[in-house]
Design an enzyme around this catalytic site. Structure first.
Site, PDB file in Angstrom:
ATOM      1  N   LYS A 128      97.141  71.821  41.557  1.00 55.72           N
ATOM      2  CA  LYS A 128      96.711  72.767  42.591  1.00 55.72           C
ATOM      3  C   LYS A 128      95.280  72.461  42.983  1.00 55.72           C
ATOM      4  O   LYS A 128      94.373  72.479  42.150  1.00 55.72           O
ATOM      5  CB  LYS A 128      96.817  74.199  42.073  1.00 55.72           C
ATOM      6  CG  LYS A 128      96.423  75.239  43.114  1.00 55.72           C
ATOM      7  CD  LYS A 128      96.843  76.630  42.691  1.00 55.72           C
ATOM      8  CE  LYS A 128      95.812  77.387  41.920  1.00 55.72           C
ATOM      9  NZ  LYS A 128      94.754  77.993  42.732  1.00 55.72           N
ATOM     10  N   ASP A 176      96.161  75.123  47.818  1.00 57.44           N
ATOM     11  CA  ASP A 176      96.096  76.593  47.760  1.00 57.44           C
ATOM     12  C   ASP A 176      94.856  77.082  48.504  1.00 57.44           C
ATOM     13  O   ASP A 176      93.875  77.497  47.893  1.00 57.44           O
ATOM     14  CB  ASP A 176      96.081  77.031  46.290  1.00 57.44           C
ATOM     15  CG  ASP A 176      96.135  78.540  46.143  1.00 57.44           C
ATOM     16  OD1 ASP A 176      96.624  79.225  47.065  1.00 57.44           O
ATOM     17  OD2 ASP A 176      95.680  79.041  45.092  1.00 57.44           O
ATOM     18  N   LEU A 177      94.922  77.008  49.824  1.00 54.93           N
ATOM     19  CA  LEU A 177      93.784  77.469  50.639  1.00 54.93           C
ATOM     20  C   LEU A 177      94.049  78.844  51.241  1.00 54.93           C
ATOM     21  O   LEU A 177      93.198  79.381  51.948  1.00 54.93           O
ATOM     22  CB  LEU A 177      93.453  76.430  51.720  1.00 54.93           C
ATOM     23  CG  LEU A 177      93.046  75.064  51.158  1.00 54.93           C
ATOM     24  CD1 LEU A 177      92.751  74.076  52.290  1.00 54.93           C
ATOM     25  CD2 LEU A 177      91.838  75.179  50.234  1.00 54.93           C
ATOM     26  N   LYS A 178      95.205  79.407  50.981  1.00 52.40           N
ATOM     27  CA  LYS A 178      95.530  80.784  51.387  1.00 52.40           C
ATOM     28  C   LYS A 178      95.128  81.065  52.838  1.00 52.40           C
ATOM     29  O   LYS A 178      94.326  81.950  53.124  1.00 52.40           O
ATOM     30  CB  LYS A 178      94.873  81.790  50.446  1.00 52.40           C
ATOM     31  CG  LYS A 178      95.376  81.688  49.010  1.00 52.40           C
ATOM     32  CD  LYS A 178      94.839  82.822  48.136  1.00 52.40           C
ATOM     33  CE  LYS A 178      95.371  82.768  46.724  1.00 52.40           C
ATOM     34  NZ  LYS A 178      94.832  81.632  45.934  1.00 52.40           N
ATOM     35  N   ASP A 188      94.683  83.557  59.402  1.00 56.31           N
ATOM     36  CA  ASP A 188      93.924  83.514  60.654  1.00 56.31           C
ATOM     37  C   ASP A 188      94.923  83.750  61.783  1.00 56.31           C
ATOM     38  O   ASP A 188      96.085  84.073  61.520  1.00 56.31           O
ATOM     39  CB  ASP A 188      93.214  82.154  60.781  1.00 56.31           C
ATOM     40  CG  ASP A 188      91.929  82.243  61.613  1.00 56.31           C
ATOM     41  OD1 ASP A 188      91.958  82.875  62.700  1.00 56.31           O
ATOM     42  OD2 ASP A 188      90.913  81.672  61.188  1.00 56.31           O
ATOM     43  N   THR A 197      96.238  88.804  42.635  1.00 51.21           N
ATOM     44  CA  THR A 197      96.411  89.399  41.303  1.00 51.21           C
ATOM     45  C   THR A 197      95.163  90.156  40.864  1.00 51.21           C
ATOM     46  O   THR A 197      95.209  90.914  39.900  1.00 51.21           O
ATOM     47  CB  THR A 197      96.733  88.310  40.257  1.00 51.21           C
ATOM     48  OG1 THR A 197      95.708  87.333  40.289  1.00 51.21           O
ATOM     49  CG2 THR A 197      98.066  87.653  40.542  1.00 51.21           C
ATOM     50  N   GLN A 207      95.856  90.734  27.784  1.00 51.89           N
ATOM     51  CA  GLN A 207      95.048  91.187  28.926  1.00 51.89           C
ATOM     52  C   GLN A 207      95.944  91.643  30.070  1.00 51.89           C
ATOM     53  O   GLN A 207      97.047  91.149  30.237  1.00 51.89           O
ATOM     54  CB  GLN A 207      94.179  90.044  29.462  1.00 51.89           C
ATOM     55  CG  GLN A 207      92.946  89.821  28.613  1.00 51.89           C
ATOM     56  CD  GLN A 207      92.119  88.678  29.126  1.00 51.89           C
ATOM     57  OE1 GLN A 207      92.346  88.213  30.239  1.00 51.89           O
ATOM     58  NE2 GLN A 207      91.172  88.236  28.336  1.00 51.89           N
ATOM     59  N   GLY A 262      95.435  77.050  34.717  1.00 50.00           N
ATOM     60  CA  GLY A 262      94.181  76.330  34.931  1.00 50.00           C
ATOM     61  C   GLY A 262      93.480  76.062  33.620  1.00 50.00           C
ATOM     62  O   GLY A 262      93.820  75.140  32.884  1.00 50.00           O
ATOM     63  N   ARG A 263      92.526  76.925  33.329  1.00 50.46           N
ATOM     64  CA  ARG A 263      91.614  76.673  32.202  1.00 50.46           C
ATOM     65  C   ARG A 263      92.276  76.433  30.857  1.00 50.46           C
ATOM     66  O   ARG A 263      91.763  75.597  30.092  1.00 50.46           O
ATOM     67  CB  ARG A 263      90.586  77.809  32.132  1.00 50.46           C
ATOM     68  CG  ARG A 263      89.604  77.727  33.293  1.00 50.46           C
ATOM     69  CD  ARG A 263      88.912  79.041  33.537  1.00 50.46           C
ATOM     70  NE  ARG A 263      89.852  80.050  34.009  1.00 50.46           N
ATOM     71  CZ  ARG A 263      89.521  81.312  34.244  1.00 50.46           C
ATOM     72  NH1 ARG A 263      88.288  81.711  34.048  1.00 50.46           N
ATOM     73  NH2 ARG A 263      90.433  82.159  34.682  1.00 50.46           N
TER      74      ARG A 263
HETATM   75  O1  C5P Z   1      92.934  81.473  34.934  1.00 46.43           O
HETATM   76  P1  C5P Z   1      93.372  80.067  35.243  1.00 46.43           P
HETATM   77  O2  C5P Z   1      92.280  79.058  35.048  1.00 46.43           O
HETATM   78  O3  C5P Z   1      94.675  79.666  34.594  1.00 46.43           O
HETATM   79  O4  C5P Z   1      93.654  80.130  36.812  1.00 46.43           O
HETATM   80  C1  C5P Z   1      94.366  79.154  37.483  1.00 46.43           C
HETATM   81  C2  C5P Z   1      94.573  79.590  38.896  1.00 46.43           C
HETATM   82  O5  C5P Z   1      95.358  80.749  38.949  1.00 46.43           O
HETATM   83  C3  C5P Z   1      93.288  79.884  39.634  1.00 46.43           C
HETATM   84  O6  C5P Z   1      93.065  78.804  40.508  1.00 46.43           O
HETATM   85  C4  C5P Z   1      93.560  81.136  40.419  1.00 46.43           C
HETATM   86  O7  C5P Z   1      93.788  80.797  41.766  1.00 46.43           O
HETATM   87  C5  C5P Z   1      94.843  81.653  39.873  1.00 46.43           C
HETATM   88  N1  C5P Z   1      94.728  82.954  39.192  1.00 46.43           N
HETATM   89  C6  C5P Z   1      95.147  84.080  39.843  1.00 46.43           C
HETATM   90  N2  C5P Z   1      95.122  85.283  39.216  1.00 46.43           N
HETATM   91  C7  C5P Z   1      94.694  85.394  37.965  1.00 46.43           C
HETATM   92  C8  C5P Z   1      94.250  84.256  37.282  1.00 46.43           C
HETATM   93  C9  C5P Z   1      94.280  83.035  37.931  1.00 46.43           C
HETATM   94  O8  C5P Z   1      95.550  83.996  40.992  1.00 46.43           O
HETATM   95  N3  C5P Z   1      94.713  86.590  37.381  1.00 46.43           N
END
Ligand code: C5P
Length: 240
Positions: free
Chosen positions: A34, A61-63, A66, A120, A190, A210-211
């Site tokens: 992504k 993912d530029l959402k 417009d 979210t 959480q 992601g992280r």
């Molecule tokens: O938290 P993490 O690093 O896994 O996030 C990955 C992606 O998920 C982020 O780029 C973000 O766009 C999305 N995200 C989200 N809502 C959350 C956590 C992350 O939309 N609660």
């Protein structure tokens, strides 16, 4: 089906070098990356082209949100970059959704255009402050109905709403779910965060992580561990 088709690794970094490092570390444990507004703003379309040229799938993912003409034009450009998935805000309304899907179908029929329902990060109280009084679930259901009525084959929403979406609209569309944390990572309790197995059980077809992967000591091992937690494969991926 290969579970890697369900995993999307978020490249939430600011440099091409950092993105390359993650992709190299993940190796063949993921197919789809992504590229969101952070990396795209910093590195531009070149990083998308590079990922596509090296055989990866890109979720841009530029959402987009417009006027229809502008969104349609942006979707056309994204399609030409070779992206496999991209996002538009369903709250842009029917004409905008139509313009986006028309542009995608004309440029790249396999491009999966996803409608973002409710971020979210928003809860019922905050939705009220922007004039939406029905709560998150109502709004997610309403926007999903709208998107599906325009021929959309996927939405982005939290796993919390996925159950209701499957009950209401069936199984023939993708539900892409962020906020996923591996089991045992200490974050599973959480609010609005779920484990990979919980996301799939709730009805997600794809998870965005992601992280937990990008910041792991061994990103490939972490990605494999997450793939191993995906559980029963119930819903179509629609994007292979
Ligand atoms: O938290 P993490 O690093 O896994 O996030 C990955 C992606 O998920 C982020 O780029 C973000 O766009 C999305 N995200 C989200 N809502 C959350 C956590 C992350 O939309 N609660």
């Amino acid at each position: 089906m290969d579970p890697r088709q369900r995993l999307i690794v978020a490249l939430d970094v600011s440099t091409v070098a950092a993105a390359r490092k993650i992709v190299a570390a993940v190796g063949d444990s993921a197919f789809t990356y992504k590229v969101g507004m952070q990396l795209y703003t910093a590195a531009g379309p070149a990083i998308v082209r590079e990922l596509v040229d090296s055989g990866h799938r890109v979720f841009l993912d530029l959402k987009y949100h417009d006027i229809p003409n502008t969104v349609g034009a942006a979707v056309r450009e994204a399609a030409q970059l070779g992206t496999s998935m991209l996002t538009v805000h369903a709250s842009g309304g029917g004409k905008m959704l139509q313009a986006a899907i028309d542009a995608a179908q004309a440029a790249s029929p396999d491009l999966l255009v996803l409608a973002v329902t409710v971020l979210t990060s928003l809860d019922d109280d905050e939705l009220g402050t922007i004039g939406l009084r029905g709560g998150v679930q109502d709004q997610v259901l309403r926007l999903t109905a709208l998107a599906l009525s325009y021929g959309y084959k996927g939405v982005v929403t939290s796993a919390r709403e996925a159950v209701a979406l499957r009950e209401e609209f069936g199984r023939d569309f993708a539900i892409v779910t962020p906020g996923v944390r591996p089991a045992g990572s200490g974050h599973a309790d959480q609010a609005r965060v779920v484990t990979p197995a919980e996301a799939i059980a709730a009805g997600a077809s794809h998870i965005v992580v992601g992280r937990p992967i990008t910041e792991a000591a061994d990103p490939a091992a972490e990605a494999r561990a997450i793939l191993g937690q995906l559980g029963v494969e119930q819903f179509p991926v629609l994007s292979s």
